[in-house]
Design a protein around this motif. Structure first.
Motif, mmCIF file in Angstrom:
data_model
loop_
_atom_site.group_PDB
_atom_site.id
_atom_site.type_symbol
_atom_site.label_atom_id
_atom_site.label_comp_id
_atom_site.label_asym_id
_atom_site.label_seq_id
_atom_site.Cartn_x
_atom_site.Cartn_y
_atom_site.Cartn_z
ATOM 1 N N VAL A 124 111.505 14.566 23.640
ATOM 2 C CA VAL A 124 110.494 15.270 23.767
ATOM 3 C C VAL A 124 110.105 15.764 24.737
ATOM 4 C CG1 VAL A 124 107.859 14.981 23.805
ATOM 5 C CG2 VAL A 124 109.334 13.503 22.408
ATOM 6 N N THR A 157 114.363 10.564 19.865
ATOM 7 C CA THR A 157 113.536 11.548 19.855
ATOM 8 C C THR A 157 113.688 12.386 21.128
ATOM 9 O OG1 THR A 157 111.795 13.058 19.081
ATOM 10 C CG2 THR A 157 111.044 11.506 19.797
ATOM 11 N N HIS A 175 102.050 14.794 21.498
ATOM 12 C CA HIS A 175 102.578 13.364 21.240
ATOM 13 C C HIS A 175 101.618 12.174 20.739
ATOM 14 C CE1 HIS A 175 106.279 16.163 21.154
ATOM 15 N NE2 HIS A 175 106.817 15.459 20.021
ATOM 16 N N ASP A 193 101.898 15.362 27.628
ATOM 17 C CA ASP A 193 102.111 15.484 26.180
ATOM 18 C C ASP A 193 101.758 15.183 25.028
ATOM 19 O OD1 ASP A 193 105.642 16.889 24.798
ATOM 20 O OD2 ASP A 193 104.478 15.121 23.752
ATOM 21 N N TYR A 220 103.320 6.331 23.085
ATOM 22 C CA TYR A 220 102.986 7.790 23.710
ATOM 23 C C TYR A 220 102.421 7.833 24.363
ATOM 24 C CZ TYR A 220 107.010 10.008 20.445
ATOM 25 O OH TYR A 220 108.011 10.535 19.787
#
Length: 423
Positions: free
Chosen positions: A314, A312, A166, A164, A157
């Motif tokens: 995001v 995913t 994450h 971001d 990440y």
């Protein structure tokens, strides 16, 4: 009480809501041996910057997890002691987007349910508790830092995202934990631990009408301020990745690879996120799963020990991960990258994968924990119970698959490799 039939699955989810705004979701299963309760708060590790009223606030990373730990404390002991006496299990977990308190039991449903609502919704923490808990969470974080799986997970990440959150550990780092104050904890609790920002899910063997009665009577005895509906700060993430390659020598016996691909969501023609997730799962399983040509080829040549994928969404990006364990990372990485340039699926494979996905979905309704977890994710990601998942799967076509494949342009990709420590 509202009944939500799950189309094509012969299952029903019951829905009700307390006067204070607490949603109640129920899935009774008469053949279950026990019950599983989860009381969740729509507040997770990502939510460190928010606006409440006319004021902006920022708290340290890891506060959601810190609060989860503290919230087990009660004036006359702790919640775990109560549940141990009842022969039941209590736990909690924090994710990027929410925090959930869970109870698993076979007896004392009324007592366990009431106590779950009581200890989560009745805060009891002070300065001394905050200070004592810091050492515990610092040790937990230290174990996370030494975990190869976490190195790959958060490290990727960090390589993909510049802004971001994450990329930050759910626990926070040591410096975040040590600077967390009682005021931070109280602020987050007062702002987000409100029935209108929580939801209760009960799955297993029980009478849904009895459970609703227990919950509503319990909530009538509690007073809450007016829900202020705080807003989380939106983060605009640039399209460019941070780092294309990273190699780390650490405590692993066999090298581990993680490939990450960052694709703008707007690049996909499919506008429905539920449908897009299904299609991505089918495509990844077909091209990298245990029955794929690539997997069989790599295994036959003893090039890999294991291979898996994740996906995913995001913010404004779809993110795809490929994980491999291999003694030959230099040989395997180009093959994985090449596979992404030649994603494929035919009608026969699609039908087989759909049949398997539907069968797994049906079988999942034998597991009260799996059903509960699925409902949690539906509420968090979509704000509702997905009542037509089986119908949606049945409606997928090869054209849908090819449209998604054509949108997966491998432009922003990062590769991370963990290698055994050098002697």
């Amino acid at each position: 009480m509202k009944k939500i039939p799950l189309k094509g699955l012969n299952e029903i989810v019951y829905y009700d809501e307390c006067e204070n705004g607490l949603p109640i979701l129920l899935w009774p299963h008469e053949k279950a041996q026990g019950y599983y309760l989860t009381l969740s708060v729509k507040y997770g590790s990502l939510h460190t910057e928010f606006r409440k009223g006319n004021k902006n606030y920022q708290v340290p990373n890891g506060v959601a997890h810190f609060l989860e730990h503290l919230n087990f404390q009660e004036e006359d002991g702790d919640a775990q002691t109560f549940y141990q006496k009842n022969g039941s299990d209590v736990n909690a977990f924090t994710t990027f987007l929410y925090t959930s308190y869970e109870v698993y039991g076979s007896d004392f449903l009324k007592e366990n349910l009431e106590h779950l609502l009581d200890f989560v919704m009745t805060p009891y923490f002070d300065q001394k508790m905050v200070q004592n808990e810091k050492n515990i969470i610092v040790e937990e974080n230290k174990m996370d830092l030494d975990n190869p799986a976490n190195m790959l997970y958060y490290g990727m990440y960090r390589n993909l995202f510049k802004k971001d959150k994450h990329q930050y550990y759910i626990t926070g780092e040591k410096k975040d934990i040590l600077k967390t104050t009682l005021e931070d904890i109280q602020l987050v609790y007062d702002t987000f631990y409100h029935p209108a920002n929580m939801f209760l899910i009960v799955t297993g063997q029980f009478n849904p009408y009895e459970v609703v009665h227990i919950v509503k009577e319990n909530q009538k005895m509690k007073d809450f301020p007016t829900w202020t509906n705080p807003k989380f700060k939106e983060i605009k993430e640039p399209a460019k990745i941070v780092k294309e390659y990273e190699e780390i020598f650490t405590n692993v016996e066999i090298p581990k690879i993680r490939l990450g691909i960052k694709i703008p969501r707007k690049q996909f023609k499919e506008s429905d996120n539920v449908k897009l997730r299904f299609l991505l799962t089918l495509i990844l399983n077909s091209n990298f799963g245990s029955t794929s040509d690539l997997y069989e080829e790599l295994m036959e040549q003893d090039l890999i020990v294991g291979l898996s994928t994740e996906k995913t969404i995001v913010g404004d990006y779809v993110v795809i991960f490929v994980n491999a364990e291999t003694k030959y990372p230099d040989e395997v990485i180009p093959l994985l990258k090449q596979a992404f340039q030649h994603l494929k699926m035919d009608e026969k494979t699609l039908n087989r994968k759909l049949h398997s996905a539907i069968a797994n979905m049906v079988l999942g309704y034998d597991d009260i924990v799996e059903v509960n977890s699925g409902l949690q994710e539906q509420i968090i990601y979509y704000g509702k119970v997905l009542e037509d998942q089986k119908e949606l799967l049945n409606s997928l076509t090869l054209e849908d698959v090819h449209n998604v494949i054509s949108s997966i342009r491998v432009k922003e990709m990062s590769t991370m490799v963990l290698k055994p420590n050098k002697n």
